[in-house]
Design a protein around this motif. Structure first.
Motif, PDB file in Angstrom:
ATOM      1  N   LEU A   1      70.165  -2.669  85.492  1.00  0.00           N
ATOM      2  CA  LEU A   1      70.947  -3.656  86.224  1.00  0.00           C
ATOM      3  C   LEU A   1      72.361  -3.795  85.678  1.00  0.00           C
ATOM      4  O   LEU A   1      73.264  -4.187  86.411  1.00  0.00           O
ATOM      5  CB  LEU A   1      70.246  -5.019  86.199  1.00  0.00           C
ATOM      6  CG  LEU A   1      69.076  -5.113  87.165  1.00  0.00           C
ATOM      7  CD1 LEU A   1      68.341  -6.417  86.981  1.00  0.00           C
ATOM      8  CD2 LEU A   1      69.567  -5.001  88.591  1.00  0.00           C
TER       9      LEU A   1
ATOM     10  N   TYR B   1      75.594  -3.439  87.815  1.00  0.00           N
ATOM     11  CA  TYR B   1      76.628  -4.476  87.828  1.00  0.00           C
ATOM     12  C   TYR B   1      77.999  -3.862  87.641  1.00  0.00           C
ATOM     13  O   TYR B   1      78.980  -4.329  88.202  1.00  0.00           O
ATOM     14  CB  TYR B   1      76.345  -5.496  86.717  1.00  0.00           C
ATOM     15  CG  TYR B   1      77.071  -6.798  86.859  1.00  0.00           C
ATOM     16  CD1 TYR B   1      77.952  -7.237  85.879  1.00  0.00           C
ATOM     17  CD2 TYR B   1      76.883  -7.609  87.963  1.00  0.00           C
ATOM     18  CE1 TYR B   1      78.612  -8.437  85.998  1.00  0.00           C
ATOM     19  CE2 TYR B   1      77.539  -8.811  88.085  1.00  0.00           C
ATOM     20  CZ  TYR B   1      78.399  -9.229  87.097  1.00  0.00           C
ATOM     21  OH  TYR B   1      79.056 -10.419  87.216  1.00  0.00           O
TER      22      TYR B   1
ATOM     23  N   TRP C   1      78.868  -2.692  90.884  1.00  0.00           N
ATOM     24  CA  TRP C   1      79.063  -3.898  91.690  1.00  0.00           C
ATOM     25  C   TRP C   1      80.480  -4.422  91.521  1.00  0.00           C
ATOM     26  O   TRP C   1      81.187  -4.718  92.478  1.00  0.00           O
ATOM     27  CB  TRP C   1      78.044  -4.927  91.221  1.00  0.00           C
ATOM     28  CG  TRP C   1      77.858  -6.165  91.994  1.00  0.00           C
ATOM     29  CD1 TRP C   1      78.543  -7.326  91.863  1.00  0.00           C
ATOM     30  CD2 TRP C   1      76.865  -6.403  92.998  1.00  0.00           C
ATOM     31  NE1 TRP C   1      78.053  -8.267  92.717  1.00  0.00           N
ATOM     32  CE2 TRP C   1      77.017  -7.741  93.422  1.00  0.00           C
ATOM     33  CE3 TRP C   1      75.868  -5.628  93.577  1.00  0.00           C
ATOM     34  CZ2 TRP C   1      76.212  -8.302  94.397  1.00  0.00           C
ATOM     35  CZ3 TRP C   1      75.064  -6.195  94.538  1.00  0.00           C
ATOM     36  CH2 TRP C   1      75.250  -7.514  94.942  1.00  0.00           C
TER      37      TRP C   1
ATOM     38  N   PHE D   1      74.957 -13.814  89.836  1.00  0.00           N
ATOM     39  CA  PHE D   1      74.280 -12.563  89.525  1.00  0.00           C
ATOM     40  C   PHE D   1      74.181 -12.389  88.003  1.00  0.00           C
ATOM     41  O   PHE D   1      73.127 -12.060  87.454  1.00  0.00           O
ATOM     42  CB  PHE D   1      75.087 -11.407  90.146  1.00  0.00           C
ATOM     43  CG  PHE D   1      74.417 -10.073  90.148  1.00  0.00           C
ATOM     44  CD1 PHE D   1      74.971  -9.027  90.860  1.00  0.00           C
ATOM     45  CD2 PHE D   1      73.265  -9.817  89.437  1.00  0.00           C
ATOM     46  CE1 PHE D   1      74.377  -7.782  90.884  1.00  0.00           C
ATOM     47  CE2 PHE D   1      72.666  -8.571  89.439  1.00  0.00           C
ATOM     48  CZ  PHE D   1      73.237  -7.552  90.176  1.00  0.00           C
TER      49      PHE D   1
ATOM     50  N   GLY E   1      71.670 -14.548  86.549  1.00  0.00           N
ATOM     51  CA  GLY E   1      70.363 -13.978  86.840  1.00  0.00           C
ATOM     52  C   GLY E   1      70.011 -12.849  85.875  1.00  0.00           C
ATOM     53  O   GLY E   1      68.879 -12.729  85.400  1.00  0.00           O
ATOM     54  N   LEU E   2      71.010 -12.021  85.559  1.00  0.00           N
ATOM     55  CA  LEU E   2      70.781 -10.941  84.599  1.00  0.00           C
ATOM     56  C   LEU E   2      70.404 -11.491  83.236  1.00  0.00           C
ATOM     57  O   LEU E   2      69.500 -10.975  82.568  1.00  0.00           O
ATOM     58  CB  LEU E   2      72.033 -10.069  84.473  1.00  0.00           C
ATOM     59  CG  LEU E   2      72.384  -9.177  85.655  1.00  0.00           C
ATOM     60  CD1 LEU E   2      73.593  -8.341  85.314  1.00  0.00           C
ATOM     61  CD2 LEU E   2      71.233  -8.285  86.009  1.00  0.00           C
TER      62      LEU E   2
ATOM     63  N   LEU F   1      69.962 -13.744  91.821  1.00  0.00           N
ATOM     64  CA  LEU F   1      70.340 -12.432  92.341  1.00  0.00           C
ATOM     65  C   LEU F   1      70.661 -12.512  93.826  1.00  0.00           C
ATOM     66  O   LEU F   1      71.556 -11.826  94.329  1.00  0.00           O
ATOM     67  CB  LEU F   1      69.214 -11.420  92.100  1.00  0.00           C
ATOM     68  CG  LEU F   1      69.382 -10.504  90.894  1.00  0.00           C
ATOM     69  CD1 LEU F   1      69.578 -11.267  89.615  1.00  0.00           C
ATOM     70  CD2 LEU F   1      68.219  -9.561  90.770  1.00  0.00           C
TER      71      LEU F   1
ATOM     72  N   GLY G   1      74.142 -13.615  94.343  1.00  0.00           N
ATOM     73  CA  GLY G   1      75.039 -12.481  94.160  1.00  0.00           C
ATOM     74  C   GLY G   1      75.077 -11.605  95.396  1.00  0.00           C
ATOM     75  O   GLY G   1      76.149 -11.211  95.878  1.00  0.00           O
TER      76      GLY G   1
ATOM     77  N   LEU H   1      70.477  -4.307  96.687  1.00  0.00           N
ATOM     78  CA  LEU H   1      70.009  -4.984  95.475  1.00  0.00           C
ATOM     79  C   LEU H   1      68.643  -5.612  95.712  1.00  0.00           C
ATOM     80  O   LEU H   1      67.706  -5.441  94.913  1.00  0.00           O
ATOM     81  CB  LEU H   1      71.020  -6.057  95.063  1.00  0.00           C
ATOM     82  CG  LEU H   1      70.613  -6.885  93.850  1.00  0.00           C
ATOM     83  CD1 LEU H   1      70.625  -6.024  92.615  1.00  0.00           C
ATOM     84  CD2 LEU H   1      71.541  -8.063  93.679  1.00  0.00           C
TER      85      LEU H   1
END
Lengths: 102, 169, 629
Positions: free
Chosen positions: C139, C143, C146, C184, C187-188, C225, C228, C268
């Protein structure tokens, strides 16, 4: 023959140095400033000789020779510069070449 | 020999004061010669005859001659004399005098605080000096010669431009 | 063979670096070859890899490569790795293929622009970032991609930066997606804290063991997530940036804001399917957000006058369909719709670019008309694209993918009638606004006359995309219509298979209803814009009519709310704090420095005697220090 007490020698050297310094600060004429510098160099040389005599070594005189050499070389170049300065400014007043200010 | 030292010390100091207080450069040069002679005698009294001789020959001989040449070339006329006379005011001596005075007092204090050392009283002649010069100080000798070379070339170069410009104009 | 996968994101990256460093010194053909060629090469490699993947697949239809360690800090050890499975293959095929066509189109469309090299550099950066996004195996690397696409989007929206309106649009896009990105990131953090890894496959394996079904933490992570994804894909409530992003050049709108970047959110959620299955509340959020977005955007699209804004709202709406699909367990359906949407939406945008070029950069549809006879090629491809968008029955790809989604909305255990009904109403709206665009631009009296002839670099991509808009649907047909299920067979190796609760008869009935919805939309558009144009004008004159029109036109007032309650207070506070105490402190330091500089400057008088004085004074101090220490 006993040498004079070496503190007195150093005091004389100091006085001469002081006189030279005062002359450097007070006089405006460049020739006089150079003369004052010579006086100061001379007094330093005196101090070296006195020190060499106190320790009984030749090192003091060796140093004196170096000072002599240096004074000669510096004076030669300095006087050449004075000549150039005179050609540019037509005067020996050291307050006149003061463009590098700011 | 101490009387030689004291007398030449007084002469040196007085003549040096005269050097910096004259208006005409030639007078100052002459007093400077006297000062150098007095200092040479002081060298002699401290047991350094070789140094005394060198002082006379080189300092009073060559360097003074250089000064004389320049003064002759530049020959500041009477206007410069006026400038000099009007330039030196009483007030101008005050602040440098104070500063130097403080410096001298500090020197005195340093000297008087240090322990009493008797002079060695030896006479160090030319032989000892040369042995030192060609021995441990050989490198210094070479460097001094390079310094002289630099001074020579520099002085020549700086004055050569002077003559070039004079020709072109 | 599969090891060459690293070339796929690397080639556009090299293109970007090359063009950034040397672009200003290259000739235009050289820039075109490097810019479009890097993507073309990437597409070739992708095609080869996809072919190998399908014909001689790796074990279990997945393969992973690790190229280097990224960092190794206190047990946190993400790597630069690529995970290739059916989902990734579909994504890279679509991205590189559509991307290449758009790059070719840009060589002609952006040909006269001064920033030609800069354009291709940014486009290549975007392609590289997007490919990294979909290929990443963890992830954090995702990112990175992203953020890279977010950056490229900002740079490209504000490409013509000399106009401050474009800058504002670019900043708006960046800030709104940033809100999503922040969520996001949180969330990570949550995922790493509880599962100890950010590797996607490890997360999907470990999550069910660490968290129970419906646990709070899993739901929280999934929702973060989702925020995001909502930001990046312009869904409710963060959809406000996409209509303004149309300020960028048309190829940018086609590539980034239609075909690829805005689908990153969809990717995602599809990629993290296990997490959402574990958090049903989050998944239903996905579905409802999708449904409300598609309705909101649909209503907004039918009253837009700017051609590109209408297409932007259409994109928001179609991605809403994809979110709806993800929310009702139609994972493959969402992916199928993504692929089809990429084709027809890119087609529509590129055709819109050709249209705008032909009418001398007029973007207001009400000022166009009757272009059918003047730019016939563009008319036909636009018609095909609009039909695919409206999901015209049986002959367009949109029909098959939208039908798949609606079928799951009805028949999946996570779907319900409400979601299905929303989808059907959305289908009516889609048909309406799609054909409204066609009729306004190409039919009616010709208000602007033109003899624009698009060159091959524009025409050929349009034709290719039109071809796919028709034929790419046929690889996946509903069971009642035929047995070609090629797409789902492929993607079911990577995505979960959804359960179906209804039978074939229901499916047939629903297909008929869905087809009817599109046709109803077409009919309404026909009535309002061809048969009886006064109808629309009269409706607008009534006060509820014009109020509704205004409301829909401004995107249901979201911009107004955000500006009044968030942006304006913030800027007021920022301006108020401009010269406060802390600023005085810093200004004071600068002031003191300036004064000190001036003071020290005064010391340099140029007078030799002053310098000598300084020397002696220094000597005095030194001796004093020596003597009295």
């Amino acid at each position: 023959m006993p040498a004079p007490p070496f503190e007195y020698g150093l005091i004389v050297a100091g006085i001469l140095f002081g006189i030279g310094a005062v002359g450097l600060l007070v006089r405006k004429n460049i020739i006089f400033m150079l003369m004052s510098i010579e006086i100061m160099l001379n007094s330093a040389a005196l101090a070296f000789i006195v020190a060499g005599s106190r320790w009984g070594k030749a090192d003091g005189q060796v140093m004196f020779i170096f000072i002599l050499t240096m004074a000669a070389a510096e004076l030669a170049v300095g006087l050449a510069l004075v000549l150039q300065l005179y050609n540019t400014f037509r005067s020996l007043d050291s307050d006149i070449p003061s463009r590098m200010r700011g | 020999m101490n009387w030689l030292f004291y007398i030449s010390a007084i002469v040196a100091i007085i003549s040096t004061v005269m050097v910096i207080t004259r208006t005409k450069p030639v007078h100052a040069i002459l007093y400077l010669v006297v000062s150098f002679f007095a200092v040479a005698l002081m060298f002699f009294s401290f047991g350094a005859p070789f140094a005394a001789a060198l002082e006379i020959i080189i300092y009073a001989g060559a360097i003074i001659v250089l000064f004389v040449f320049i003064i002759m070339l530049l020959s500041p006329g009477s206007e410069a004399g006026e400038q000099e006379r009007s330039g030196i005011k009483r007030e101008e001596w005050f602040f440098p005098g104070v500063m130097i005075g403080i410096l001298l007092i500090q020197l005195l204090i340093a000297l008087l605080m240090s322990p009493n050392n008797p002079g060695a009283g030896l006479e160090i002649g030319p032989k000892a000096v040369s042995a030192a010069l060609f021995g441990p100080y050989l490198l210094g000798v070479e460097l001094a010669s390079i310094l002289l070379l630099g001074g020579l070339v520099g002085a020549y170069h700086l004055c050569r431009r002077n003559s070039n410009q004079g020709d072109e104009q | 063979m599969f090891k060459l996968i690293w070339l796929v994101p690397a080639l556009p990256l090299f293109g970007f670096l090359f063009l950034t460093v040397l672009g200003s010194r290259l000739s235009k053909p050289a820039i075109s070859y490097i810019g479009a060629g890097s993507v073309g090469l990437s597409a070739l490699v992708t095609a080869a890899i996809a072919y190998s993947f399908i014909t001689s697949p790796p074990d279990d239809y997945r393969i992973a490569f690790i190229f280097a360690d990224w960092m190794n800090v206190a047990g946190f050890n993400p790597k630069f790795g690529i995970y290739l499975d059916a989902l990734a293959v579909v994504m890279i095929v679509v991205i590189t293929f559509v991307g290449f066509l758009i790059h070719v189109y840009s060589t002609e469309y952006m040909g006269d622009d001064d920033g030609y090299a800069r354009f291709f550099a940014y486009m290549n950066l975007f392609m590289s970032s997007m490919l990294i996004l979909v290929l990443a195996d963890n992830l954090l690397f995702l990112y990175l991609g992203w953020e890279g696409v977010g950056l490229s989007s900002y740079l490209l929206i504000g490409f013509w930066y000399t106009d401050p309106e474009n800058d504002k649009a670019a900043i708006k896009a960046f800030l709104v997606t940033r809100v999503g990105d922040a969520a996001f990131a949180v969330g990570l953090f949550l995922l790493f804290f509880h599962l100890g890894t950010l590797n996607i496959q490890e997360i999907l394996l470990n999550a069910p063991q660490v968290w129970a079904m419906g646990s709070f933490v899993a739901t929280a992570a999934a929702l973060l997530l989702l925020v995001g994804a909502v930001g990046k894909s312009a869904q409710l409530p963060l959809q406000v940036w996409l209509p303004d992003a149309m300020a960028g050049p048309t190829p940018v709108s086609a590539l980034i804001h239609a075909a690829t970047m805005v689908t990153a959110g969809v990717y995602l959620i599809a990629r993290m399917n296990g997490l959402y299955i574990l958090a049903p509340i989050a998944q239903s959020f996905v579905a409802y957000i999708g449904m409300f977005t598609l309705l909101l955007a649909g209503f907004s699209a039918i009253v837009q006058t700017d051609l590109k804004r209408a297409l932007a709202y259409s994109t928001i709406s179609q991605i809403g369909y994809m979110f709806l699909a993800l929310g009702v367990d139609a994972w493959s359906g969402a992916l199928f719709h993504f692929a089809n949407h990429a084709f027809f939406k890119a087609l529509l945008f590129l055709a819109a670019g050709a249209i705008i070029n032909s009418v001398h950069h007029e973007q207001d549809m009400l000022k166009m008309g009757g272009l059918r006879k003047q730019i016939p090629l563009v008319f036909w491809v636009f018609l095909i694209g609009a039909s695919a968008l409206a999901a015209l029955p049986f002959i367009t790809n949109g029909f098959y993918s939208k039908d798949l989604i609606l079928w799951h909305a009805w028949a999946s255990p996570k779907g319900n009638v409400l979601l299905w009904a929303g989808g059907i109403i959305g289908a009516v709206l889609t048909g309406l606004y799609a054909y409204r665009m066609v009729f306004l631009v190409f039919f009616g009296e010709a208000k602007i006359v033109t003899d624009y002839k698009p060159g091959p670099a524009i025409s050929i991509p349009l034709v290719i995309l039109a071809f796919f808009s028709i034929f790419s649907g046929f690889i996946q047909m509903p069971e009642v219509l035929g047995q070609t299920q090629l797409f789902t067979e492929f993607t079911h190796t990577a995505l979960p298979v959804s359960r179906i609760l209804s039978g074939h008869t229901t499916e047939a009935v629903l297909i008929i209803i869905a087809s009817a919805a599109s046709l109803i939309g077409l009919y309404i558009a026909y009535k309002a814009y061809i048969k009886d144009p006064q109808l629309a004008v009269n409706l607008l004159k009534t006060s509820p009519g014009s109020a509704l029109n205004n409301f829909f036109f401004h995107g249901w007032g979201f911009d107004f709310v955000y500006y009044t309650f968030i942006v304006d207070p913030f800027t007021h506070l920022a301006r108020a704090g401009k010269n406060d105490v802390i600023d005085y402190f810093y200004q004071g330091i600068a002031y003191v420095m300036r004064k000190a500089n001036y003071l020290f400057g005064e010391i340099q008088t140029g007078n030799i005697r002053n310098y000598a004085m300084g020397l002696i004074f220094g000597a005095l101090l030194t001796v004093a220090a020596l003597v009295f220490s």
